[in-house]
Design a protein around this motif. Structure first.
Motif, mmCIF file in Angstrom:
data_model
loop_
_atom_site.group_PDB
_atom_site.id
_atom_site.type_symbol
_atom_site.label_atom_id
_atom_site.label_comp_id
_atom_site.label_asym_id
_atom_site.label_seq_id
_atom_site.Cartn_x
_atom_site.Cartn_y
_atom_site.Cartn_z
ATOM 1 N N LYS A 102 -25.666 73.397 -80.568
ATOM 2 C CA LYS A 102 -25.714 74.550 -81.469
ATOM 3 C C LYS A 102 -26.991 75.336 -81.230
ATOM 4 C CE LYS A 102 -27.478 73.765 -85.748
ATOM 5 N NZ LYS A 102 -27.577 73.333 -87.152
ATOM 6 N N LEU A 140 -30.388 76.707 -82.228
ATOM 7 C CA LEU A 140 -31.381 76.124 -83.131
ATOM 8 C C LEU A 140 -32.335 77.182 -83.662
ATOM 9 C CD1 LEU A 140 -32.370 72.979 -81.004
ATOM 10 C CD2 LEU A 140 -30.705 73.089 -82.873
ATOM 11 N N ILE A 144 -35.985 77.305 -84.441
ATOM 12 C CA ILE A 144 -37.134 76.488 -84.051
ATOM 13 C C ILE A 144 -38.406 77.124 -84.599
ATOM 14 C CG2 ILE A 144 -38.468 75.649 -82.058
ATOM 15 C CD1 ILE A 144 -35.770 75.838 -80.454
ATOM 16 N N ALA A 153 -46.000 76.944 -76.036
ATOM 17 C CA ALA A 153 -44.814 76.098 -75.956
ATOM 18 C C ALA A 153 -43.543 76.950 -76.083
ATOM 19 C CB ALA A 153 -44.852 75.018 -77.024
ATOM 20 N N HIS A 159 -30.451 80.498 -79.940
ATOM 21 C CA HIS A 159 -31.686 79.858 -80.374
ATOM 22 C C HIS A 159 -32.687 80.925 -80.802
ATOM 23 C CE1 HIS A 159 -30.229 76.164 -78.599
ATOM 24 N NE2 HIS A 159 -30.182 76.706 -77.396
ATOM 25 N N ILE A 162 -39.154 76.802 -93.050
ATOM 26 C CA ILE A 162 -39.130 75.398 -92.604
ATOM 27 C C ILE A 162 -37.865 74.725 -93.114
ATOM 28 C CG2 ILE A 162 -40.273 73.151 -92.944
ATOM 29 C CD1 ILE A 162 -42.947 74.629 -92.704
ATOM 30 N N GLU A 163 -37.516 75.020 -94.346
ATOM 31 C CA GLU A 163 -36.292 74.494 -94.963
ATOM 32 C C GLU A 163 -35.061 74.894 -94.146
ATOM 33 O OE1 GLU A 163 -34.326 72.224 -97.352
ATOM 34 O OE2 GLU A 163 -36.504 72.450 -97.552
ATOM 35 N N ALA A 164 -35.021 76.146 -93.715
ATOM 36 C CA ALA A 164 -33.855 76.676 -92.991
ATOM 37 C C ALA A 164 -33.831 76.233 -91.521
ATOM 38 C CB ALA A 164 -33.846 78.200 -93.066
ATOM 39 N N ALA A 165 -34.961 75.785 -90.993
ATOM 40 C CA ALA A 165 -35.075 75.515 -89.555
ATOM 41 C C ALA A 165 -34.442 74.184 -89.161
ATOM 42 C CB ALA A 165 -36.547 75.524 -89.149
ATOM 43 N N ASP A 166 -34.097 74.067 -87.861
ATOM 44 C CA ASP A 166 -33.560 72.825 -87.312
ATOM 45 C C ASP A 166 -34.654 71.962 -86.696
ATOM 46 O OD1 ASP A 166 -30.583 73.425 -87.502
ATOM 47 O OD2 ASP A 166 -31.307 75.169 -86.392
ATOM 48 N N LEU A 167 -35.631 72.616 -86.089
ATOM 49 C CA LEU A 167 -36.655 71.910 -85.311
ATOM 50 C C LEU A 167 -38.006 72.524 -85.653
ATOM 51 C CD1 LEU A 167 -37.719 70.169 -82.957
ATOM 52 C CD2 LEU A 167 -36.848 71.884 -81.383
ATOM 53 N N VAL A 168 -38.875 71.727 -86.240
ATOM 54 C CA VAL A 168 -40.173 72.237 -86.675
ATOM 55 C C VAL A 168 -41.273 71.351 -86.101
ATOM 56 C CG1 VAL A 168 -41.645 72.798 -88.649
ATOM 57 C CG2 VAL A 168 -39.150 73.044 -88.846
ATOM 58 N N THR A 169 -42.241 71.964 -85.450
ATOM 59 C CA THR A 169 -43.398 71.233 -84.945
ATOM 60 C C THR A 169 -44.659 71.855 -85.523
ATOM 61 O OG1 THR A 169 -42.204 70.875 -82.865
ATOM 62 C CG2 THR A 169 -44.557 70.365 -82.874
ATOM 63 N N GLU A 170 -45.539 71.004 -85.993
ATOM 64 C CA GLU A 170 -46.844 71.476 -86.459
ATOM 65 C C GLU A 170 -47.882 71.154 -85.396
ATOM 66 O OE1 GLU A 170 -48.498 69.313 -89.752
ATOM 67 O OE2 GLU A 170 -50.342 70.475 -89.703
ATOM 68 N N MET A 171 -48.492 72.203 -84.820
ATOM 69 C CA MET A 171 -49.586 71.984 -83.889
ATOM 70 C C MET A 171 -50.862 71.882 -84.731
ATOM 71 S SD MET A 171 -46.987 73.228 -82.106
ATOM 72 C CE MET A 171 -46.277 73.257 -80.444
ATOM 73 N N THR A 204 -45.296 71.084 -72.388
ATOM 74 C CA THR A 204 -44.965 72.508 -72.234
ATOM 75 C C THR A 204 -46.211 73.370 -72.400
ATOM 76 O OG1 THR A 204 -42.777 72.023 -73.095
ATOM 77 C CG2 THR A 204 -43.405 74.325 -73.038
ATOM 78 N N ALA A 205 -47.043 73.058 -73.387
ATOM 79 C CA ALA A 205 -48.265 73.834 -73.594
ATOM 80 C C ALA A 205 -49.246 73.610 -72.430
ATOM 81 C CB ALA A 205 -48.912 73.468 -74.924
ATOM 82 N N THR A 225 -55.282 68.551 -79.666
ATOM 83 C CA THR A 225 -54.233 69.060 -80.546
ATOM 84 C C THR A 225 -53.190 67.973 -80.749
ATOM 85 O OG1 THR A 225 -54.548 71.253 -79.571
ATOM 86 C CG2 THR A 225 -52.594 70.953 -80.938
ATOM 87 N N GLU A 226 -52.795 67.793 -81.982
ATOM 88 C CA GLU A 226 -51.708 66.859 -82.283
ATOM 89 C C GLU A 226 -50.448 67.666 -82.548
ATOM 90 O OE1 GLU A 226 -52.064 64.750 -85.985
ATOM 91 O OE2 GLU A 226 -50.110 63.797 -85.718
ATOM 92 N N ARG A 238 -47.176 67.590 -84.097
ATOM 93 C CA ARG A 238 -46.592 66.698 -85.093
ATOM 94 C C ARG A 238 -45.145 67.099 -85.372
ATOM 95 N NH1 ARG A 238 -46.271 65.747 -90.574
ATOM 96 N NH2 ARG A 238 -46.865 67.865 -91.130
ATOM 97 N N VAL A 255 -42.148 67.717 -87.452
ATOM 98 C CA VAL A 255 -41.875 67.938 -88.871
ATOM 99 C C VAL A 255 -40.380 67.752 -89.132
ATOM 100 C CG1 VAL A 255 -41.992 69.604 -90.771
ATOM 101 C CG2 VAL A 255 -43.841 69.499 -89.087
ATOM 102 N N LYS A 256 -39.576 68.232 -88.181
ATOM 103 C CA LYS A 256 -38.123 68.216 -88.357
ATOM 104 C C LYS A 256 -37.505 68.246 -86.972
ATOM 105 C CE LYS A 256 -35.435 70.696 -91.794
ATOM 106 N NZ LYS A 256 -35.154 72.011 -92.377
ATOM 107 N N PRO A 294 -33.660 68.159 -84.822
ATOM 108 C CA PRO A 294 -32.200 68.153 -84.967
ATOM 109 C C PRO A 294 -31.549 66.955 -84.283
ATOM 110 C CG PRO A 294 -32.849 69.763 -83.325
ATOM 111 C CD PRO A 294 -34.114 69.239 -83.945
ATOM 112 N N GLN A 334 -29.621 65.734 -87.224
ATOM 113 C CA GLN A 334 -28.290 66.340 -87.239
ATOM 114 C C GLN A 334 -27.408 65.844 -86.096
ATOM 115 O OE1 GLN A 334 -28.314 70.707 -87.486
ATOM 116 N NE2 GLN A 334 -30.448 70.641 -88.112
ATOM 117 N N GLN A 383 -30.683 70.124 -75.355
ATOM 118 C CA GLN A 383 -30.011 71.308 -74.848
ATOM 119 C C GLN A 383 -30.840 72.031 -73.789
ATOM 120 O OE1 GLN A 383 -27.348 73.357 -78.089
ATOM 121 N NE2 GLN A 383 -29.179 72.603 -79.104
#
Lengths: 200, 200
Positions: free
Chosen positions: A30, A32, A34, A46, A158, A171-180, B45-46, B178-179, B181, B183-184, B186, B190, B195
């Motif tokens: 699907k 995403l 991101i 990234a 995407h 963040i709630e709506a997202a599929d893939l979340v990364t915190e740098m 990637t970064a 840098t970390e 992290r 968060v979410k 798929p 899910q 992909q």
């Protein structure tokens, strides 16, 4: 040494089994939503790396850069030169350089109109909205309007949103979340200036 | 609206002043030891994004990929094709696929020898040691030996180390950490599979 090897073998076997099981159950494809956020480095880099991969797979990529900074110039040159990548740069520099909220809001609106056109055209497998989080944080665009467009995108498209301070609802709506997350930075701690290749 | 504009103006002025002050005090240039770690996406990637920028500035980059995965194939193709980038791939896949600690250690050693040769040659402005953290975590190479080589590098050389579980001593020695992290995700939440373009 024998025991060490055996325990390693057991561990890698367990890992492989877990990995294969996970792969077998992950079958869905699907588009995403991101989000790359946080106060650390690598959010845009990234995202641009994903653009490079998309182009490598011969897929079309659209990029709207909402806040044009001194950084990422090389990526911009490289990606912008690719025939399958449309790269639009909005913004007059960092927000703290413009000193004019109305002008910033008008610029954000112009960028958003281009983003909406890209998303709705169906021409792009991936659309990158670089620094849109920052635009949302300053309330230069209404969050509801933005979320409405992002969640109504084509099923296989995407979207990548970057920038510090991603709103909770995004963040709630997202599929893939990364915190740098910044752990250590030489600019802050050692007075080292931004350097070619590392920062721009 | 007036007040809103004025308060925005004050805020952006404060930010600009802070930014300018920070820039004026950051004058040092030096080779950085950079670490991208954490359980999230974007570490390699970064790093590869920094390689793209270095190449854009016409600087030579060396990359040793310690653990060759299915991911990052496009970056590898793109970077490997550049005359100013030497890209070496070691490893037989993910560690949990080899099931043989001795073989993994021998492969890590071979990769490390190439990395040491790159670092000591003085030919590279940046050397990227992709997934070296993972190698150190499994103790395929002695940490002291690795740190000794990294800290004895030429003063203007940047080194980038990626992978989960960066050892504390490496973080201690590093300039920029840098970390990434999670968060979410798929894949986990899910059942969405890896992909094209997003993961590889």
């Amino acid at each position: 040494m024998k025991t060490d090897t055996e325990s390693h073998l057991r561990m890698t076997q367990r890992r492989r089994e877990g990995h294969e099981k996970k792969q077998a159950s992950a079958t869905l494809e699907k588009g995403l939503l991101i989000v790359n956020t946080g106060n650390g480095k690598g959010k845009s880099t990234a995202a641009f790396g994903m653009a490079v991969r998309m182009l490598g797979h011969d897929e079309r990529v659209g990029i709207v850069q909402f806040i044009k900074g001194a950084l990422h110039t090389s990526e911009r040159d490289f990606l912008g030169a690719n025939a399958k990548c449309d790269f639009v740069t909005m913004g007059d520099g960092y927000t703290w350089n413009t000193q004019n909220r109305e002008a910033d809001m008008a610029t954000a609106r112009k960028g958003w109109e281009q983003a909406v056109a890209m998303i709705r055209s169906g021409d792009y497998r991936m659309v990158i909205l670089d620094e849109l989080n920052t635009v949302l944080k300053y309330e230069y665009l209404p969050l509801d309007e933005v979320l409405g467009v992002l969640t109504a995108r084509a099923p296989m498209q995407h979207i990548v949103v970057t920038g510090r301070h991603a709103p909770d609802a995004l963040i709630e709506a997202a599929d893939l979340v990364t915190e740098m997350r910044l752990v250590k930075h030489p600019y802050r701690e050692q007075g080292v200036k931004a350097q070619r290749g590392v920062e721009f």
